[in-house]
Design a protein around this motif. Structure first.
Motif, PDB file in Angstrom:
ATOM      1  N   LYS A  28       0.866  -1.184   0.000  1.00  0.00           N
ATOM      2  CA  LYS A  28       0.000   0.000   0.000  1.00  0.00           C
ATOM      3  C   LYS A  28       0.895   1.224   0.000  1.00  0.00           C
ATOM      4  CE  LYS A  28      -4.003  -1.990   2.133  1.00  0.00           C
ATOM      5  NZ  LYS A  28      -5.240  -1.680   2.761  1.00  0.00           N
ATOM      6  N   ALA A  29       0.339   2.330  -0.513  1.00  0.00           N
ATOM      7  CA  ALA A  29       1.095   3.579  -0.542  1.00  0.00           C
ATOM      8  C   ALA A  29       0.158   4.757  -0.338  1.00  0.00           C
ATOM      9  CB  ALA A  29       1.828   3.713  -1.875  1.00  0.00           C
ATOM     10  N   TRP A  30       0.624   5.733   0.436  1.00  0.00           N
ATOM     11  CA  TRP A  30      -0.108   6.973   0.662  1.00  0.00           C
ATOM     12  C   TRP A  30       0.867   8.109   0.386  1.00  0.00           C
ATOM     13  CZ3 TRP A  30      -0.004   2.807   3.957  1.00  0.00           C
ATOM     14  CH2 TRP A  30      -1.212   2.142   4.164  1.00  0.00           C
ATOM     15  N   VAL A  31       0.476   9.043  -0.469  1.00  0.00           N
ATOM     16  CA  VAL A  31       1.378  10.104  -0.907  1.00  0.00           C
ATOM     17  C   VAL A  31       0.847  11.472  -0.492  1.00  0.00           C
ATOM     18  CG1 VAL A  31       2.470  11.189  -2.918  1.00  0.00           C
ATOM     19  CG2 VAL A  31       2.094   8.718  -2.899  1.00  0.00           C
ATOM     20  N   GLY A  32       1.751  12.307   0.014  1.00  0.00           N
ATOM     21  CA  GLY A  32       1.420  13.683   0.340  1.00  0.00           C
ATOM     22  C   GLY A  32       0.933  13.844   1.774  1.00  0.00           C
ATOM     23  N   LYS A  33       0.591  15.071   2.122  1.00  0.00           N
ATOM     24  CA  LYS A  33       0.021  15.342   3.438  1.00  0.00           C
ATOM     25  C   LYS A  33      -1.396  14.793   3.425  1.00  0.00           C
ATOM     26  CE  LYS A  33      -0.776  18.814   6.965  1.00  0.00           C
ATOM     27  NZ  LYS A  33      -1.448  17.842   7.744  1.00  0.00           N
ATOM     28  N   LEU A  34      -1.659  13.889   4.333  1.00  0.00           N
ATOM     29  CA  LEU A  34      -2.927  13.177   4.339  1.00  0.00           C
ATOM     30  C   LEU A  34      -4.026  13.979   5.035  1.00  0.00           C
ATOM     31  CD1 LEU A  34      -1.605   9.607   5.248  1.00  0.00           C
ATOM     32  CD2 LEU A  34      -1.888  10.639   2.982  1.00  0.00           C
ATOM     33  N   THR A  35      -5.240  13.768   4.576  1.00  0.00           N
ATOM     34  CA  THR A  35      -6.403  14.341   5.246  1.00  0.00           C
ATOM     35  C   THR A  35      -6.659  13.530   6.518  1.00  0.00           C
ATOM     36  OG1 THR A  35      -7.987  12.876   4.155  1.00  0.00           O
ATOM     37  CG2 THR A  35      -7.423  14.954   3.007  1.00  0.00           C
ATOM     38  N   PRO A  36      -7.443  14.056   7.454  1.00  0.00           N
ATOM     39  CA  PRO A  36      -7.759  13.270   8.655  1.00  0.00           C
ATOM     40  C   PRO A  36      -8.382  11.906   8.326  1.00  0.00           C
ATOM     41  CG  PRO A  36      -8.315  15.563   9.031  1.00  0.00           C
ATOM     42  CD  PRO A  36      -7.942  15.441   7.576  1.00  0.00           C
ATOM     43  N   ASP A  37      -9.232  11.833   7.314  1.00  0.00           N
ATOM     44  CA  ASP A  37      -9.816  10.545   6.925  1.00  0.00           C
ATOM     45  C   ASP A  37      -8.748   9.585   6.401  1.00  0.00           C
ATOM     46  OD1 ASP A  37     -12.354  11.333   7.667  1.00  0.00           O
ATOM     47  OD2 ASP A  37     -12.991  11.855   5.628  1.00  0.00           O
ATOM     48  N   GLN A  38      -7.818  10.095   5.609  1.00  0.00           N
ATOM     49  CA  GLN A  38      -6.738   9.247   5.102  1.00  0.00           C
ATOM     50  C   GLN A  38      -5.840   8.771   6.246  1.00  0.00           C
ATOM     51  OE1 GLN A  38      -5.331  12.215   2.292  1.00  0.00           O
ATOM     52  NE2 GLN A  38      -5.786  10.829   0.585  1.00  0.00           N
ATOM     53  N   GLU A  39      -5.564   9.653   7.208  1.00  0.00           N
ATOM     54  CA  GLU A  39      -4.762   9.263   8.363  1.00  0.00           C
ATOM     55  C   GLU A  39      -5.426   8.124   9.119  1.00  0.00           C
ATOM     56  OE1 GLU A  39      -2.722  13.633   9.279  1.00  0.00           O
ATOM     57  OE2 GLU A  39      -4.290  12.881  10.621  1.00  0.00           O
TER      58      GLU A  39
END
Length: 164
Positions: free
Chosen positions: A145-156
C-alpha cells in the motif's frame, strides 16, 4: 517617441507585469499544496534498502521524508500517533530520508518521531518521487500500500486502520 512607440512600450510593460504576476501566483500555489506530480509508488514493486532486511517483520511501514519538506513537518503529529499504533500491531517502522543520518536523527528528534530504523537513501530506492510518502511493505520487500502527500484526517485514520 511617437504615439505608436509609447503604446508598444506600455503594452510590453503590461505583458511583462502580467507574466510576473502569473508566475508568482503559480509559485505561491506550489508552496501551499503538495505536489500533484508525485505519483504513488507502484504497488507490487519490490524495493531494497541498504541495511534493511524486510523479512525481520511481516509488515514494515516506511516513512519517506525529507528534512526540508514542510508537509513532512506538518505531518509530525500524525506520525506521533501512527508509530505507537504500528508498534501495537507488530509493524516495524522505518524512516527513509535522503539527508545524512546526523541531520535526519536531529530532524526526527525535533518532531518527536521515534522509529526502529533510519536509513539515508535516495528516495527512488523505495519508488518514491515526493515526500511525504508512507509505504506498507511486506516481509519480501514488496510494496502493498502507498499513501502520498500530506494526508487528510480521513486518510490518516485509514492508514491506522490498515495497520490492524
Amino acid at each position: 517617441m511617437s504615439t505608436w512607440g509609447k503604446r508598444i512600450e506600455v503594452t510590453t510593460n503590461l505583458a511583462i507585469l502580467f507574466a510576473f504576476v502569473l508566475v508568482g501566483a503559480l509559485a505561491a500555489k506550489r508552496l501551499r499544496e503538495p505536489s500533484q506530480f508525485n505519483a504513488a509508488p507502484s504497488v507490487g514493486e519490490t524495493v531494497s534498502l541498504p541495511g534493511i532486511q524486510w523479512s525481520k517483520s511481516e509488515r514494515n511501514l516506511v516513512l519517506a521524508l525529507s528534512t526540508n519538506c514542510h508537509f513532512c513537518t506538518d505531518s509530525a503529529e500524525f506520525y506521533q500517533q501512527l508509530i505507537p499504533s504500528a508498534a501495537k500491531a507488530g509493524v516495524r517502522v522505518v524512516a527513509v530520508l535522503p539527508q545524512p543520518i546526523p541531520d535526519t536523527s536531529s530532524y526526527l528528534g525535533k518532531l518527536h518521531v521515534s522509529v526502529q530504523d533510519v536509513v539515508q537513501s535516495p528516495l527512488i530506492a523505495v519508488e518514491v518521487s515526493g515526500t511525504p510518502t508512507i509505504l506498507m511493505i511486506d516481509g519480501t520487500g514488496k510494496i502493498r500500500k502507498a499513501w502520498v502527500g500530506k494526508l487528510t484526517p480521513d486518510q490518516e485514520q485509514q492508514v491506522i486502520a490498515d495497520l490492524r
